[in-house]
Write an enzyme that holds these catalytic residues in place. Structure first.
Site, PDB file in Angstrom:
ATOM      1  N   LYS A 149     154.815 -18.487 167.422  1.00  0.00           N
ATOM      2  CA  LYS A 149     155.641 -19.612 166.781  1.00  0.00           C
ATOM      3  C   LYS A 149     157.093 -18.778 166.106  1.00  0.00           C
ATOM      4  O   LYS A 149     157.138 -18.363 165.313  1.00  0.00           O
ATOM      5  CB  LYS A 149     154.746 -19.791 165.485  1.00  0.00           C
ATOM      6  CG  LYS A 149     155.291 -21.093 164.718  1.00  0.00           C
ATOM      7  CD  LYS A 149     154.160 -21.471 163.735  1.00  0.00           C
ATOM      8  CE  LYS A 149     154.688 -22.579 162.793  1.00  0.00           C
ATOM      9  NZ  LYS A 149     154.927 -23.968 163.426  1.00  0.00           N
ATOM     10  N   GLU A 182     150.764 -30.353 174.061  1.00  0.00           N
ATOM     11  CA  GLU A 182     150.638 -30.643 172.707  1.00  0.00           C
ATOM     12  C   GLU A 182     152.013 -31.544 172.285  1.00  0.00           C
ATOM     13  O   GLU A 182     152.589 -32.114 173.406  1.00  0.00           O
ATOM     14  CB  GLU A 182     150.984 -29.251 171.678  1.00  0.00           C
ATOM     15  CG  GLU A 182     152.165 -28.645 172.037  1.00  0.00           C
ATOM     16  CD  GLU A 182     152.200 -27.599 171.166  1.00  0.00           C
ATOM     17  OE1 GLU A 182     151.736 -27.289 169.994  1.00  0.00           O
ATOM     18  OE2 GLU A 182     153.034 -26.478 171.525  1.00  0.00           O
TER      19      GLU A 182
HETATM   20  N1  PMP Z   1     152.316 -27.401 167.626  1.00  0.00           N
HETATM   21  C1  PMP Z   1     153.795 -27.022 167.353  1.00  0.00           C
HETATM   22  C2  PMP Z   1     154.796 -26.769 168.306  1.00  0.00           C
HETATM   23  C3  PMP Z   1     154.112 -26.656 166.098  1.00  0.00           C
HETATM   24  O1  PMP Z   1     155.185 -26.435 165.640  1.00  0.00           O
HETATM   25  C4  PMP Z   1     153.005 -26.800 165.007  1.00  0.00           C
HETATM   26  C5  PMP Z   1     153.214 -26.650 163.456  1.00  0.00           C
HETATM   27  N2  PMP Z   1     154.240 -27.455 162.927  1.00  0.00           N
HETATM   28  C6  PMP Z   1     151.590 -27.291 165.190  1.00  0.00           C
HETATM   29  C7  PMP Z   1     151.415 -27.427 166.792  1.00  0.00           C
HETATM   30  C8  PMP Z   1     150.553 -27.346 164.110  1.00  0.00           C
HETATM   31  O2  PMP Z   1     150.147 -26.096 163.964  1.00  0.00           O
HETATM   32  P1  PMP Z   1     149.577 -25.901 162.395  1.00  0.00           P
HETATM   33  O3  PMP Z   1     148.411 -26.973 162.215  1.00  0.00           O
HETATM   34  O4  PMP Z   1     149.292 -24.691 162.086  1.00  0.00           O
HETATM   35  O5  PMP Z   1     150.816 -26.212 161.342  1.00  0.00           O
END
Ligand code: PMP
Length: 285
Positions: A149, A182
C-alpha cells in the site's frame, strides 16, 4: 484538528512537511486508512501490521516499533476527541536530495491525520453503484506488487479518472492476464449460486482489511467462500456483486459495463452480509 508529524501535534494550517521529502517528490512511502467506530479504532493491529509489511517490502525503515506506532495513533485519536472518523497514517521516505536514491533520506516521516470521510453518497449504499472496467491494467507484481500500500497511486488514479469521465464512481481493474484484480480503491466480491467469490490477492489486489472482515462474516454465516481467478464474464453473469474498503465499507454494485447484475438491486446475500459486517464493525470485533 491536531495533526501528528514525527511526534508533535500541529494545527491543520501548520501541518507541513519539506518539499524535499521523497514522499512528495517520488511517491516514496506507504500509508493506511483506518476507521474509528464508537470510540474504538477498528482493526488497528491489522492495519499496523500491513503498514510494516508494505514498508519492509520497499526497504523503508519506519524507525519506531509497531507498538509505538499503535500508541501514536491512539494518542492522535484521543487528541482529536473523535468518536467516529477516519485516520490517515502516512509514512514517507523522509527528506533527501533531489535524486531518486532513497538512502539519502536519513529518517522516515510519520504523519497521522484524524478526520471524517464519506466516499460515496448515501443513496448509493441503498441502490447500489454502477462501475466500468478501466482500460488501465493493474501494475504487475514484478513491477510494484499491489499488496504494497504505497503512496504511488497513479495507476489507480488513472483508472478512477476513467470511471469519473464515464459517469461512474468506481472502476474495475484487470491484471496483465486479463483477470479481475480489484477496483481503484476497493476490493470486489461476487455471488454465484449462493457462493461468495473474490479474486486472490496474488492476482493483483490489495489484501483488504475489510475484505478479511467480510470473509470472516461469510464463514460465520455458513456461506461457501472461495478465492477465484475471476474474469469480467464471471462478474457480468453473477447474481450479486459488491465492493469493500475501509472508506467505502460495503457497497453493492448493480451494473458493470452496462450489464445488470442480478435484478439490478442489491442482492439478498449482500444485504445479509452487510448486516453482519455492520454488526462486527460497531462491536469493533
Ligand atoms: N484496494 C485498494 C487499491 C485500496 O486502496 C484499498 C483501500 N482503500 C482497498 C483495496 C481496500 O482495503 P481496506 O479494506 O484495507 O481498506
Amino acid at each position: 484538528m491536531k495533526i501528528y508529524i514525527d511526534g508533535d501535534f500541529y494545527a491543520k494550517e501548520d501541518a507541513k512537511i519539506s518539499v524535499y521529502d521523497h514522499g512528495l517528490l517520488y511517491g516514496d512511502g506507504v500509508f493506511e486508512g483506518i476507521r474509528i467506530y464508537n470510540d474504538r479504532i477498528f482493526r488497528l493491529k491489522e492495519h499496523i501490521k500491513r503498514l510494516y509489511l508494505s514498508a519492509g517490502a520497499i526497504l523503508l525503515d519506519i524507525g519506531i516499533t509497531q507498538d509505538a506506532m499503535i500508541t501514536a495513533v491512539q494518542k492522535t485519536v484521543e487528541a482529536n476527541k473523535k468518536k467516529d472518523g477516519y485516520i490517515r497514517l502516512v509514512v514517507t521516505r523522509g527528506v533527501g536530495n533531489l535524486g531518486l536514491n532513497p538512502f539519502t533520506c536519513k529518517k522516515a516521516s510519520i504523519i497521522i491525520i484524524v478526520d471524517d470521510i464519506q466516499l460515496y453518497p448515501e443513496e448509493h449504499y441503498e441502490k447500489g453503484i454502477s462501475i466500468i472496467t478501466s482500460s488501465v491494467r493493474r501494475i504487475p507484481p514484478d513491477s510494484l506488487d499491489p499488496r504494497i500500500k504505497s503512496l504511488n497511486y497513479l495507476n489507480n488514479i488513472m483508472a478512477k479518472t476513467e470511471a469519473i469521465q464515464a459517469g461512474c464512481l468506481e472502476a474495475l481493474m484487470l491484471n496483465q492476464q486479463g483477470y479481475v484484480a480489484e477496483c481503484t480503491g476497493d476490493n470486489i466480491f461476487y455471488i454465484k449460486d449462493r457462493a461468495l467469490f473474490t479474486p486472490a490477492s496474488s492476482l493483483g489486489a490489495l489484501q483488504g482489511i475489510t475484505r478479511d472482515v467480510v470473509i470472516e462474516a461469510a464463514e460465520k454465516a455458513g456461506i461457501t467462500f472461495r478465492e477465484a481467478a475471476t474474469t469480467t464474464y464471471d462478474l457480468y453473469t453473477s447474481d450479486e456483486c459488491f465492493l469493500t474498503g475501509t472508506a467505502a465499507e460495503m457497497i453493492p454494485v448493480v451494473t458493470i459495463d452496462g450489464r445488470t447484475i442480478g435484478n439490478g438491486k442489491p442482492g439478498e446475500i449482500t444485504l445479509d452480509l452487510k448486516k453482519a459486517f455492520m454488526k462486527s464493525i460497531t462491536a469493533c470485533e
